[in-house]
Design a protein around this motif. Structure first.
Motif, PDB file in Angstrom:
ATOM      1  N   ASP A 214      59.609  16.781  15.796  1.00 30.87           N
ATOM      2  CA  ASP A 214      60.883  16.113  16.087  1.00 30.87           C
ATOM      3  C   ASP A 214      60.890  14.667  15.599  1.00 30.87           C
ATOM      4  O   ASP A 214      61.913  14.167  15.120  1.00 30.87           O
ATOM      5  N   ARG A 215      59.740  13.997  15.712  1.00 31.97           N
ATOM      6  CA  ARG A 215      59.696  12.588  15.320  1.00 31.97           C
ATOM      7  C   ARG A 215      59.769  12.438  13.798  1.00 31.97           C
ATOM      8  O   ARG A 215      60.483  11.563  13.291  1.00 31.97           O
ATOM      9  N   SER A 216      59.024  13.269  13.068  1.00 29.91           N
ATOM     10  CA  SER A 216      59.080  13.173  11.605  1.00 29.91           C
ATOM     11  C   SER A 216      60.471  13.533  11.105  1.00 29.91           C
ATOM     12  O   SER A 216      60.981  12.917  10.152  1.00 29.91           O
ATOM     13  N   ARG A 217      61.110  14.517  11.744  1.00 33.15           N
ATOM     14  CA  ARG A 217      62.465  14.880  11.336  1.00 33.15           C
ATOM     15  C   ARG A 217      63.453  13.753  11.611  1.00 33.15           C
ATOM     16  O   ARG A 217      64.368  13.510  10.817  1.00 33.15           O
ATOM     17  N   GLU A 218      63.261  13.059  12.728  1.00 36.80           N
ATOM     18  CA  GLU A 218      64.161  11.942  13.031  1.00 36.80           C
ATOM     19  C   GLU A 218      63.983  10.805  12.035  1.00 36.80           C
ATOM     20  O   GLU A 218      64.965  10.208  11.577  1.00 36.80           O
ATOM     21  N   VAL A 219      62.741  10.483  11.685  1.00 32.69           N
ATOM     22  CA  VAL A 219      62.491   9.411  10.718  1.00 32.69           C
ATOM     23  C   VAL A 219      63.072   9.787   9.352  1.00 32.69           C
ATOM     24  O   VAL A 219      63.732   8.975   8.702  1.00 32.69           O
ATOM     25  N   ALA A 220      62.820  11.040   8.924  1.00 27.11           N
ATOM     26  CA  ALA A 220      63.336  11.479   7.630  1.00 27.11           C
ATOM     27  C   ALA A 220      64.861  11.449   7.617  1.00 27.11           C
ATOM     28  O   ALA A 220      65.476  10.982   6.646  1.00 27.11           O
ATOM     29  N   ARG A 221      65.478  11.918   8.695  1.00 28.30           N
ATOM     30  CA  ARG A 221      66.943  11.922   8.766  1.00 28.30           C
ATOM     31  C   ARG A 221      67.486  10.495   8.754  1.00 28.30           C
ATOM     32  O   ARG A 221      68.492  10.206   8.095  1.00 28.30           O
ATOM     33  N   PHE A 222      66.807   9.600   9.446  1.00 24.43           N
ATOM     34  CA  PHE A 222      67.248   8.203   9.473  1.00 24.43           C
ATOM     35  C   PHE A 222      67.222   7.613   8.069  1.00 24.43           C
ATOM     36  O   PHE A 222      68.162   6.929   7.654  1.00 24.43           O
ATOM     37  N   LEU A 223      66.148   7.862   7.338  1.00 23.13           N
ATOM     38  CA  LEU A 223      66.037   7.312   5.983  1.00 23.13           C
ATOM     39  C   LEU A 223      67.101   7.879   5.056  1.00 23.13           C
ATOM     40  O   LEU A 223      67.726   7.148   4.279  1.00 23.13           O
ATOM     41  N   ILE A 224      67.309   9.187   5.132  1.00 27.29           N
ATOM     42  CA  ILE A 224      68.263   9.833   4.226  1.00 27.29           C
ATOM     43  C   ILE A 224      69.696   9.419   4.532  1.00 27.29           C
ATOM     44  O   ILE A 224      70.498   9.194   3.620  1.00 27.29           O
ATOM     45  N   GLU A 225      70.027   9.291   5.815  1.00 28.97           N
ATOM     46  CA  GLU A 225      71.404   9.012   6.208  1.00 28.97           C
ATOM     47  C   GLU A 225      71.723   7.524   6.316  1.00 28.97           C
ATOM     48  O   GLU A 225      72.885   7.156   6.509  1.00 28.97           O
ATOM     49  N   ARG A 226      70.703   6.683   6.193  1.00 25.02           N
ATOM     50  CA  ARG A 226      70.935   5.241   6.327  1.00 25.02           C
ATOM     51  C   ARG A 226      71.879   4.759   5.234  1.00 25.02           C
ATOM     52  O   ARG A 226      71.683   5.031   4.049  1.00 25.02           O
ATOM     53  N   PRO A 227      72.932   4.002   5.602  1.00 22.67           N
ATOM     54  CA  PRO A 227      73.864   3.496   4.585  1.00 22.67           C
ATOM     55  C   PRO A 227      73.148   2.563   3.602  1.00 22.67           C
ATOM     56  O   PRO A 227      72.186   1.876   3.959  1.00 22.67           O
ATOM     57  N   ALA A 228      73.625   2.538   2.378  1.00 20.76           N
ATOM     58  CA  ALA A 228      73.079   1.629   1.374  1.00 20.76           C
ATOM     59  C   ALA A 228      73.371   0.190   1.771  1.00 20.76           C
ATOM     60  O   ALA A 228      74.322  -0.096   2.509  1.00 20.76           O
ATOM     61  N   SER A 229      72.541  -0.729   1.301  1.00 27.73           N
ATOM     62  CA  SER A 229      72.722  -2.143   1.639  1.00 27.73           C
ATOM     63  C   SER A 229      74.046  -2.681   1.118  1.00 27.73           C
ATOM     64  O   SER A 229      74.604  -3.629   1.672  1.00 27.73           O
ATOM     65  N   ARG A 230      74.558  -2.082   0.039  1.00 31.16           N
ATOM     66  CA  ARG A 230      75.874  -2.417  -0.499  1.00 31.16           C
ATOM     67  C   ARG A 230      76.562  -1.117  -0.871  1.00 31.16           C
ATOM     68  O   ARG A 230      75.922  -0.208  -1.400  1.00 31.16           O
ATOM     69  N   PRO A 231      77.872  -1.014  -0.645  1.00 27.97           N
ATOM     70  CA  PRO A 231      78.586   0.219  -0.998  1.00 27.97           C
ATOM     71  C   PRO A 231      78.400   0.625  -2.458  1.00 27.97           C
ATOM     72  O   PRO A 231      78.323   1.816  -2.773  1.00 27.97           O
ATOM     73  N   SER A 232      78.291  -0.367  -3.348  1.00 22.55           N
ATOM     74  CA  SER A 232      78.139  -0.062  -4.778  1.00 22.55           C
ATOM     75  C   SER A 232      76.820   0.625  -5.089  1.00 22.55           C
ATOM     76  O   SER A 232      76.671   1.270  -6.128  1.00 22.55           O
ATOM     77  N   LEU A 233      75.853   0.483  -4.168  1.00 22.36           N
ATOM     78  CA  LEU A 233      74.534   1.083  -4.388  1.00 22.36           C
ATOM     79  C   LEU A 233      74.406   2.473  -3.777  1.00 22.36           C
ATOM     80  O   LEU A 233      73.368   3.130  -3.953  1.00 22.36           O
ATOM     81  N   ALA A 234      75.420   2.934  -3.056  1.00 28.65           N
ATOM     82  CA  ALA A 234      75.328   4.227  -2.373  1.00 28.65           C
ATOM     83  C   ALA A 234      75.035   5.385  -3.329  1.00 28.65           C
ATOM     84  O   ALA A 234      74.170   6.225  -3.036  1.00 28.65           O
ATOM     85  N   PRO A 235      75.709   5.485  -4.485  1.00 28.65           N
ATOM     86  CA  PRO A 235      75.393   6.601  -5.397  1.00 28.65           C
ATOM     87  C   PRO A 235      73.966   6.542  -5.920  1.00 28.65           C
ATOM     88  O   PRO A 235      73.316   7.580  -6.085  1.00 28.65           O
ATOM     89  N   VAL A 236      73.466   5.324  -6.184  1.00 25.42           N
ATOM     90  CA  VAL A 236      72.092   5.183  -6.680  1.00 25.42           C
ATOM     91  C   VAL A 236      71.098   5.593  -5.598  1.00 25.42           C
ATOM     92  O   VAL A 236      70.114   6.286  -5.871  1.00 25.42           O
ATOM     93  N   GLN A 237      71.358   5.166  -4.361  1.00 22.42           N
ATOM     94  CA  GLN A 237      70.472   5.534  -3.260  1.00 22.42           C
ATOM     95  C   GLN A 237      70.455   7.048  -3.064  1.00 22.42           C
ATOM     96  O   GLN A 237      69.381   7.638  -2.907  1.00 22.42           O
ATOM     97  N   ALA A 238      71.618   7.676  -3.090  1.00 25.47           N
ATOM     98  CA  ALA A 238      71.684   9.130  -2.925  1.00 25.47           C
ATOM     99  C   ALA A 238      70.925   9.837  -4.043  1.00 25.47           C
ATOM    100  O   ALA A 238      70.196  10.814  -3.798  1.00 25.47           O
ATOM    101  N   MET A 239      71.091   9.340  -5.277  1.00 25.14           N
ATOM    102  CA  MET A 239      70.391   9.933  -6.406  1.00 25.14           C
ATOM    103  C   MET A 239      68.882   9.771  -6.264  1.00 25.14           C
ATOM    104  O   MET A 239      68.109  10.707  -6.506  1.00 25.14           O
ATOM    105  N   ALA A 240      68.423   8.581  -5.847  1.00 27.51           N
ATOM    106  CA  ALA A 240      66.990   8.332  -5.712  1.00 27.51           C
ATOM    107  C   ALA A 240      66.374   9.239  -4.649  1.00 27.51           C
ATOM    108  O   ALA A 240      65.271   9.770  -4.838  1.00 27.51           O
TER     109      ALA A 240
END
Length: 284
Positions: A214-240
């Motif tokens: 449960d803890r590893s899944r929560e950390v992984a989900r947090f990282l994946i779903e965390r908003p990008a630092s700037r909206p313009s970087l969201a596509p790059v973050q999703a791609m990475a």
């Protein structure tokens, strides 16, 4: 203004924009951090394999995310992050500090690199606790440090081979592990693989000790779903992140429960390859 001049100006503006975004992501400008000057007195010479691998922004980003997913499968490594890290409140700061450490130990002056290693060792010495099953852990455990070092080095190299230089000679790949191993040993890791094949074998041998919970899944989900630092970087973050999940060994993806449909892989890899080339053009 002639069309050629307009295009030239636009290209300079695009380069400036990309460089600014990368530097803002990886350097804490509020603390006066800027791009690190590459020193002739670094731990490794300018023509070394580690300079080449660690100098590619996109493959390092993808490899770094993949290594985080690998590392959190180790119960003691995950516990250290869960119990002692403020990753939820300062995710970007944590990533910046890790990136800075890699840059300093790769390119910085020797005394700065050694001071950075000593500082991390002091931090690790204060980290200890108990796993949910009652097993004690310490961040200075050589086996836990070995897992962090090996997965990080392996993911960095695998990302470079996929998005940078697929034809990198085997001797240079092995040289990379020898060079990266100097930092791993200095941090207290043991064992430290010194060839590409040895690193892959070591990771494979650790599979019985790894798990998702449960803890590893929560950390992984947090990282994946965390908003990008700037909206313009969201596509790059999703791609990475998509490229990082694609880079993982199939068994690691399955352990995490990550999807990686075959139909989307060519698009993920083509997008990451294109952006990697764009960043190399910007920083050339």
């Amino acid at each position: 203004m002639p069309a050629f001049s307009k295009n030239y100006v636009r290209s300079l503006q695009l380069k400036s924009f990309l460089i600014g975004r990368v530097r803002a992501t990886f350097h804490d400008q509020s603390r006066g951090e800027g791009s690190l000057e590459r020193s002739q007195d670094a731990l490794f010479p300018p023509d070394s394999a580690i300079w080449r691998v660690h100098g590619d922004v996109m493959s390092m980003m993808i490899g770094g995310v993949a290594s985080l997913f690998m590392q959190m499968l180790h119960p003691a490594v995950l516990a250290g992050v869960w119990d002692h890290s403020n990753f939820r409140e300062d995710t970007l700061g944590r990533l910046r500090r890790t990136a800075r450490f890699i840059a300093v130990t790769t390119y910085g002056q020797r005394d700065a690199a050694e001071a950075s290693i000593a500082r991390v060792r002091r931090i690790h010495d204060k980290i200890s606790g108990t796993l949910p099953d009652g097993t004690a852990y310490r961040a200075v455990d050589p086996a836990a440090l070995a897992w962090v070092h090996a997965t990080e080095s392996l993911c960095f190299l695998e990302a470079w081979l996929r998005y940078g230089d697929p034809a990198m000679p085997l001797a240079e790949r092995d040289a990379y592990f020898v060079q990266a191993g100097r930092v791993g040993r200095a941090l207290g890791a043991d064992p430290v693989p010194e060839t590409h094949a040895a690193a892959r074998l070591y990771v494979e041998q650790q599979r019985p000790h790894l798990r998702a919970d449960d803890r590893s899944r929560e950390v992984a989900r947090f990282l994946i779903e965390r908003p990008a630092s700037r909206p313009s970087l969201a596509p790059v973050q999703a791609m990475a992140f998509a490229a990082a999940i694609d880079l993982l060994p199939p068994w690691a993806r399955d352990t995490h429960g990550f999807a990686n449909p075959a139909i989307t892989r060519p698009l993920v890899r083509a997008s990451a390859t294109g952006f990697a080339k764009t960043l190399r053009w910007a920083f050339a």
